[in-house]
Motif scaffolding. Structure first.
Motif, PDB file in Angstrom:
ATOM      1  N   HIS A 272       0.808  -1.293  -0.136  1.00 24.07           N
ATOM      2  CA  HIS A 272      -0.045   0.108  -0.023  1.00 24.07           C
ATOM      3  C   HIS A 272       0.847   1.398   0.105  1.00 24.07           C
ATOM      4  CE1 HIS A 272      -3.858  -1.993   1.124  1.00 24.07           C
ATOM      5  NE2 HIS A 272      -3.000  -2.943   1.602  1.00 24.07           N
ATOM      6  N   SER A 273       0.553   2.349  -0.844  1.00 27.02           N
ATOM      7  CA  SER A 273       0.949   3.757  -0.640  1.00 27.02           C
ATOM      8  C   SER A 273       0.325   4.323   0.462  1.00 27.02           C
ATOM      9  CB  SER A 273       0.659   4.456  -2.066  1.00 27.02           C
ATOM     10  OG  SER A 273       1.023   3.461  -3.134  1.00 27.02           O
ATOM     11  N   ASP A 274       1.092   5.753   0.614  1.00 29.47           N
ATOM     12  CA  ASP A 274       0.278   6.719   1.739  1.00 29.47           C
ATOM     13  C   ASP A 274      -1.182   6.758   1.321  1.00 29.47           C
ATOM     14  OD1 ASP A 274       2.899   6.826   2.514  1.00 29.47           O
ATOM     15  OD2 ASP A 274       3.381   8.692   1.650  1.00 29.47           O
ATOM     16  N   TYR A 275      -1.700   6.698   2.672  1.00 27.15           N
ATOM     17  CA  TYR A 275      -3.316   7.012   2.308  1.00 27.15           C
ATOM     18  C   TYR A 275      -3.668   8.436   2.318  1.00 27.15           C
ATOM     19  CZ  TYR A 275      -4.238   8.501   7.416  1.00 27.15           C
ATOM     20  OH  TYR A 275      -4.468   9.124   8.384  1.00 27.15           O
ATOM     21  N   GLU A 276      -4.852   8.455   1.703  1.00 24.32           N
ATOM     22  CA  GLU A 276      -5.405  10.027   1.377  1.00 24.32           C
ATOM     23  C   GLU A 276      -6.331  10.280   2.416  1.00 24.32           C
ATOM     24  OE1 GLU A 276      -7.649  11.287  -2.477  1.00 24.32           O
ATOM     25  OE2 GLU A 276      -5.344  11.187  -2.641  1.00 24.32           O
ATOM     26  N   THR A 277      -6.590  11.406   2.793  1.00 23.70           N
ATOM     27  CA  THR A 277      -7.553  12.120   3.760  1.00 23.70           C
ATOM     28  C   THR A 277      -8.724  12.422   2.712  1.00 23.70           C
ATOM     29  OG1 THR A 277      -6.974  14.319   3.660  1.00 23.70           O
ATOM     30  CG2 THR A 277      -5.844  12.878   5.254  1.00 23.70           C
ATOM     31  N   GLY A 278      -9.871  12.804   3.502  1.00 21.26           N
ATOM     32  CA  GLY A 278     -10.923  13.324   2.743  1.00 21.26           C
ATOM     33  C   GLY A 278     -10.768  14.456   2.099  1.00 21.26           C
ATOM     34  N   GLU A 279      -9.820  15.255   2.588  1.00 20.38           N
ATOM     35  CA  GLU A 279      -9.216  16.648   1.917  1.00 20.38           C
ATOM     36  C   GLU A 279      -8.249  16.281   0.741  1.00 20.38           C
ATOM     37  OE1 GLU A 279      -7.547  18.571   5.329  1.00 20.38           O
ATOM     38  OE2 GLU A 279      -9.474  18.993   6.081  1.00 20.38           O
ATOM     39  N   GLY A 280      -8.029  15.244   0.573  1.00 17.05           N
ATOM     40  CA  GLY A 280      -7.264  14.932  -0.804  1.00 17.05           C
ATOM     41  C   GLY A 280      -5.608  14.875  -0.527  1.00 17.05           C
ATOM     42  N   GLU A 281      -5.207  15.014   0.838  1.00 20.16           N
ATOM     43  CA  GLU A 281      -3.776  15.063   1.173  1.00 20.16           C
ATOM     44  C   GLU A 281      -3.424  13.524   1.409  1.00 20.16           C
ATOM     45  OE1 GLU A 281      -2.647  19.309   2.590  1.00 20.16           O
ATOM     46  OE2 GLU A 281      -3.903  18.201   4.090  1.00 20.16           O
ATOM     47  N   LYS A 282      -2.100  13.231   0.939  1.00 17.79           N
ATOM     48  CA  LYS A 282      -1.667  11.954   1.491  1.00 17.79           C
ATOM     49  C   LYS A 282      -0.758  12.002   2.699  1.00 17.79           C
ATOM     50  CE  LYS A 282      -1.380   9.849  -3.162  1.00 17.79           C
ATOM     51  NZ  LYS A 282      -2.302   8.784  -2.768  1.00 17.79           N
ATOM     52  N   VAL A 283      -0.985  11.193   3.601  1.00 19.15           N
ATOM     53  CA  VAL A 283      -0.486  11.188   4.835  1.00 19.15           C
ATOM     54  C   VAL A 283       0.949  10.584   4.687  1.00 19.15           C
ATOM     55  CG1 VAL A 283      -0.530  10.655   7.227  1.00 19.15           C
ATOM     56  CG2 VAL A 283      -2.681  11.283   6.147  1.00 19.15           C
ATOM     57  N   THR A 284       1.884  11.493   4.566  1.00 16.53           N
ATOM     58  CA  THR A 284       3.278  10.708   4.337  1.00 16.53           C
ATOM     59  C   THR A 284       3.723   9.659   5.370  1.00 16.53           C
ATOM     60  OG1 THR A 284       3.990  13.141   3.792  1.00 16.53           O
ATOM     61  CG2 THR A 284       5.624  11.810   4.233  1.00 16.53           C
ATOM     62  N   ASN A 285       4.267   8.728   4.659  1.00 22.64           N
ATOM     63  CA  ASN A 285       4.895   7.674   5.326  1.00 22.64           C
ATOM     64  C   ASN A 285       3.975   6.673   6.219  1.00 22.64           C
ATOM     65  OD1 ASN A 285       7.146   6.123   5.681  1.00 22.64           O
ATOM     66  ND2 ASN A 285       7.692   7.015   7.649  1.00 22.64           N
ATOM     67  N   THR A 286       2.563   6.594   5.692  1.00 23.04           N
ATOM     68  CA  THR A 286       1.745   5.699   6.216  1.00 23.04           C
ATOM     69  C   THR A 286       1.614   4.427   5.333  1.00 23.04           C
ATOM     70  OG1 THR A 286      -0.196   6.735   4.738  1.00 23.04           O
ATOM     71  CG2 THR A 286      -0.057   7.328   7.194  1.00 23.04           C
ATOM     72  N   ARG A 287       2.557   4.439   4.348  1.00 20.58           N
ATOM     73  CA  ARG A 287       2.766   3.205   3.498  1.00 20.58           C
ATOM     74  C   ARG A 287       3.196   1.902   4.208  1.00 20.58           C
ATOM     75  NH1 ARG A 287       7.484   6.278   0.505  1.00 20.58           N
ATOM     76  NH2 ARG A 287       5.938   7.760   1.022  1.00 20.58           N
ATOM     77  N   PHE A 288       2.728   0.786   3.769  1.00 23.38           N
ATOM     78  CA  PHE A 288       3.348  -0.573   4.253  1.00 23.38           C
ATOM     79  C   PHE A 288       3.027  -1.644   3.448  1.00 23.38           C
ATOM     80  CE2 PHE A 288      -1.447  -0.406   4.958  1.00 23.38           C
ATOM     81  CZ  PHE A 288      -1.897  -1.520   4.806  1.00 23.38           C
ATOM     82  N   ASP A 289       3.723  -2.729   3.711  1.00 27.42           N
ATOM     83  CA  ASP A 289       3.513  -3.937   3.060  1.00 27.42           C
ATOM     84  C   ASP A 289       3.667  -5.164   3.865  1.00 27.42           C
ATOM     85  OD1 ASP A 289       6.385  -5.220   3.355  1.00 27.42           O
ATOM     86  OD2 ASP A 289       6.965  -3.419   1.884  1.00 27.42           O
ATOM     87  N   GLU A 290       2.975  -6.270   3.580  1.00 25.48           N
ATOM     88  CA  GLU A 290       2.860  -7.544   4.174  1.00 25.48           C
ATOM     89  C   GLU A 290       2.920  -8.837   3.554  1.00 25.48           C
ATOM     90  OE1 GLU A 290       0.253  -8.530   8.050  1.00 25.48           O
ATOM     91  OE2 GLU A 290      -0.910  -8.322   5.989  1.00 25.48           O
ATOM     92  N   LEU A 291       3.783  -9.632   3.915  1.00 29.08           N
ATOM     93  CA  LEU A 291       3.953 -10.907   3.450  1.00 29.08           C
ATOM     94  C   LEU A 291       3.613 -11.869   4.313  1.00 29.08           C
ATOM     95  CD1 LEU A 291       4.967 -13.152   1.021  1.00 29.08           C
ATOM     96  CD2 LEU A 291       7.075 -13.027   2.379  1.00 29.08           C
ATOM     97  N   ASP A 292       2.590 -12.773   3.983  1.00 28.37           N
ATOM     98  CA  ASP A 292       2.027 -13.633   4.946  1.00 28.37           C
ATOM     99  C   ASP A 292       1.952 -15.097   4.497  1.00 28.37           C
ATOM    100  OD1 ASP A 292       0.723 -13.843   7.829  1.00 28.37           O
ATOM    101  OD2 ASP A 292      -0.520 -15.093   6.716  1.00 28.37           O
ATOM    102  N   LEU A 293       2.736 -16.101   5.054  1.00 24.71           N
ATOM    103  CA  LEU A 293       2.814 -17.410   4.551  1.00 24.71           C
ATOM    104  C   LEU A 293       2.062 -18.256   5.876  1.00 24.71           C
ATOM    105  CD1 LEU A 293       6.226 -17.703   2.888  1.00 24.71           C
ATOM    106  CD2 LEU A 293       3.965 -17.528   1.818  1.00 24.71           C
ATOM    107  N   LYS A 294       1.171 -19.094   5.381  1.00 28.74           N
ATOM    108  CA  LYS A 294       0.777 -20.145   6.473  1.00 28.74           C
ATOM    109  C   LYS A 294       0.726 -21.709   5.932  1.00 28.74           C
ATOM    110  CE  LYS A 294      -2.451 -17.333   9.130  1.00 28.74           C
ATOM    111  NZ  LYS A 294      -2.273 -15.812   8.575  1.00 28.74           N
ATOM    112  N   ALA A 295       0.996 -22.510   6.892  1.00 32.41           N
ATOM    113  CA  ALA A 295       0.801 -23.877   6.410  1.00 32.41           C
ATOM    114  C   ALA A 295       0.587 -24.712   7.552  1.00 32.41           C
ATOM    115  CB  ALA A 295       2.467 -24.329   5.959  1.00 32.41           C
TER     116      ALA A 295
END
Length: 752
Positions: A272-295
């Motif tokens: 995911h990239s930085d999320y955007e508020t209702g005012e159209g501004e991106k909140v810097t550094n709210t990006r994240f990624d996730e790898l998940d493996l289950k067995a």
């Protein structure tokens, strides 16, 4: 040798001839018609079948003994009956028609009963239900359950809140073992993906009797994905797109089962990239990624059931500080966290003639790294030797948390109307610092608890009670240079507690049920509260621990009333929770490293409130659902000051339609929900009041069948009106940063 062989042959022959069959029929109680496709499930040992077109069923090769048989079918109330093998005659089972969803066995309580049979009220929801409005992650999804909210730091970090209590006061269980991942940190995420998680169960209130320390506020119990039915193989793959964060999630799974051996494998990746508020501004550094493996690898026969599971969850999560650069990049920027969770669990059940033994073993390894922004001025005046520990590109904070836990429960033979369990639980945990900085010291934690609980069943009244003793020892090493401000002294503390619970469920009528529970709970202070000395970048504060803290100890009174018939359900649930030695952060007037200083202190506290709800499903319009739920909680210190991070009162209204299954389409639905959050003007001493807001959400979808292939499509929208708002439980609130604006998600999945 000859006698030994003859003896073994005799035992084998005796075993073969001791096997019996369960046969019977399932019919509609009102019409007398056979119920086709009803599930007939033998609880211990686990084995199941379905009824044929005549409503008939057979379960073969069942040993002698006493068993619970669970019979369920869509459109009928689920039944549990107690049987003794061998049977004198075939079973004749009647199911009552109902518009209420089919009940499932509750796993988080010790006797594994249906919710309608439980003395303790437990909320349960499938992950598929929670995700119908397009939740970005599991932490967001669980907020659909009344009484459950989440403390957030951006979109990637969320921690469950149950009736105003969070962090180490809420225990999270996954794969049958307690999750340990440095959960004391407010800016630490849950560390569990919804991928490969089938359902969520929530115990609201002290569950120390069942789970020990850290269950003072409740339990979030995550049930893993089930194996494929016997003698079958299933493959699925799918993807989800999120418009707000430009996020993409891909998922694939494979599972196959024989008569006794079962296997599954699932992988998930999200970015995911930085999320955007209702005012159209991106909140810097709210990006994240996730790898998940289950067995998973399972084995089952008449005497034993084993389930070996492994989960790797690896994530990178930005720590937001301001609204700055506007970018759609998904590359990590400092400060950020890199966290790996490894969870290995083995769930064993041994079945005897009239009793059973459950043995759960778990090993968890949490590798946490935090990377800081590099500033030249931070190191002015330092020698090369003083700054050698933190090279560019290396994490400033690096911790390894290793946890081994065990849980043994012996289910005694049922004596008349009594069911009794004796258990022992324990944990051995080590924390090790490997980075330049440290917030808590290297330490070893040892836990052991002994419990006994019993359930007494009468025709219209059920009682359940129990007692428990716990002992915890925390041994922390001295860290830092003696005489310096950062020095942490050695620590050796032991904590003990006795706790109990007593509850009663009364069926006033077949439609009206009441539950009253009284329970005590405790929580030993954690390492952060005892020893912290440092800045927490995710919360922008400098925290100082208190090595003299004592146990938190509470008692809670919980009253639940529920009425349900074929047209509607109504429930109300009230609680009062009194906590001695409640631990919380208290601001001082100092500043260190440009951050305000907070110290851990203790006072008496009380929380009270509850939930109420209504679900209308008028018969014969069973496809139409109108649902409404209200939740409130008030938290105060003994002096009258309000506690921090208490969620605002809120109402969730949902209009839902579930269409009748056709030859080519199934599981189709459409929903529209409005969540109204009221003003929070009962804020803590260092908080500000928060204005209320309303969020409109919607979703629709279904699954289309093409021969042996099924295509599932789902379109969902959160905050459809693009409301600009700030949640009272957002860690970004002090900086005036709003929560996420409109988010549309599109999901597609193929089942082969």
């Amino acid at each position: 040798m000859k006698n030994l062989i003859l003896g073994l042959l005799f035992m084998a022959t005796s075993y073969t001839y001791s096997q019996h069959s369960i046969t019977g029929t399932v019919h509609d109680e009102k019409t007398g018609e056979p119920v086709v496709g009803a599930s007939v499930f033998l609880q211990k040992p686990e084995r199941g079948t379905i009824t044929n077109f005549e409503g008939e069923f057979t379960l073969s090769d069942v040993a002698e003994g006493r068993f619970n048989l669970i019979i369920s079918s869509l459109g009928y109330g689920t039944r549990t009956i107690r049987i003794i093998i061998p049977l004198d005659e075939d079973l004749a089972i009647l199911l009552s028609p109902t518009a209420i969803e089919m009940e499932e066995v509750i796993i988080s309580t010790p006797f594994h009963k249906l919710q309608s049979e439980n003395v303790m009220k437990v909320e349960r929801a499938t992950v598929a239900e929670l995700n119908r409005t397009g939740a970005v992650n599991l932490s967001e999804g669980i907020t659909k359950i009344a009484g459950v909210e989440t403390v957030t730091t951006g979109a990637g970090i969320g921690k469950p809140v149950i009736r105003g209590l969070s962090s180490n006061r809420v225990l999270v269980y996954t794969q049958g073992v307690r999750l340990e991942n440095q959960q004391f940190g407010d800016e630490h995420s849950l560390g569990i993906s919804s991928s490969g998680t089938e359902s969520v169960e929530v115990i609201k209130g002290p569950a120390s009797l069942l789970y020990g320390s850290d269950a003072l506020g409740g339990v979030l119990y995550l049930n893993p994905e089930r194996y494929a039915p016997s003698d079958s193989t299933a493959v699925d793959a799918g993807a989800v797109y999120f418009s707000n964060t430009l996020g993409v999630e891909a998922n694939a799974g494979f599972k196959t089962s024989g008569e006794k051996l079962k296997f599954l494998l699932r992988g998930n990746y999200a970015t995911h990239s930085d999320y955007e508020t209702g005012e159209g501004e991106k909140v810097t550094n709210t990006r994240f990624d996730e790898l998940d493996l289950k067995a998973g690898l399972g084995y089952r026969n008449d005497d034993y059931k084993g389930d070996l599971r492994y989960n790797l969850n690896s994530s990178h999560t930005g720590i937001p500080e301001e609204i700055g650069d506007q970018t759609s990049s998904k590359d990590m920027m400092a400060p950020y966290q890199s966290v790996q969770n490894h969870i290995l669990s083995l769930d064993n059940s041994f079945y005897f003639d009239d009793s059973s033994l459950d043995v759960k073993l778990g090993y968890l390894f949490n590798n946490r790294k935090e990377y800081e922004e590099e500033h030249e001025e931070d190191h002015e005046g330092e020698t090369e030797e003083e700054h050698a520990g933190h090279e560019e590109g290396e994490p400033a904070l690096k911790m390894h948390l290793s946890t081994f836990n065990y849980d043994l429960n012996y289910h005694f033979p049922q004596k008349g109307k009594f069911e009794t369990i004796l258990g022992i639980q324990g944990m051995y945990q080590t924390n090790e610092n490997l980075g330049e900085e440290f917030l808590i010291p290297d330490a070893t934690t040892k836990d052991i608890g002994i419990l006994a609980t019993t359930h007494y069943h009468l025709e219209k009244i059920d009682f359940q009670g129990g007692l428990r003793y716990d002992h915890r020892n925390i041994n922390g090493q001295a860290m830092g240079e003696a005489g310096s401000e950062e020095f942490i002294s050695s620590l050796n503390r032991s904590f003990n507690s006795y706790n109990g619970a007593l509850g009663v469920k009364v069926d006033f009528t077949s439609e009206f049920t009441g539950r009253l529970n009284v329970a005590t709970g405790f929580r030993a202070p954690n390492l952060a509260e005892l020893t912290s000395y440092g800045s927490h970048h995710g919360t922008n504060r400098f925290e100082i621990g208190n090595p003299d803290l004592e146990n938190e100890q509470n008692y809670q009174l919980d009253l639940a009333l529920e009425f349900r018939n074929e047209h509607f359900e109504i429930f109300t649930n009230a609680f009062y929770n009194s906590i001695d030695n409640y631990i919380f952060l208290d601001p001082t007037e100092e500043r260190i490293d440009e951050n305000p200083v907070f110290e851990y202190v203790q006072h008496k506290a009380r929380l009270y409130g509850g939930e109420a709800g209504l679900h209308i499903h008028p018969h014969p319009l069973d496809w139409l659902h109108l649902e409404s739920s209200y939740e409130m909680v008030i938290g105060k210190q003994a002096g009258g000051e309000y506690l921090p991070l208490i969620p605002a009162h809120s109402v969730l209204n949902t209009f839902r339609v579930e269409f009748e299954e056709q030859d080519w389409i199934k599981d189709s639905f459409a929903l529209l929900s409005l969540k109204t959050v009221f003003d929070q003007n009962k804020s803590g001493s260092f908080e500000t009041e928060t204005s209320g807001y309303s969020l409109l959400n919607a979703g629709f979808g279904g699954a289309m069948k093409f021969n042996t292939t099924t295509l599932e499509l789902q379109l969902s929208g959160n905050n459809l009106l693009n409301k600009t708002y700030i949640s009272h439980l957002s860690r970004l609130k002090p900086d005036g940063i709003p929560n996420m604006g409109r988010n549309i998600s599109l999901k597609a999945r193929v089942y082969l």
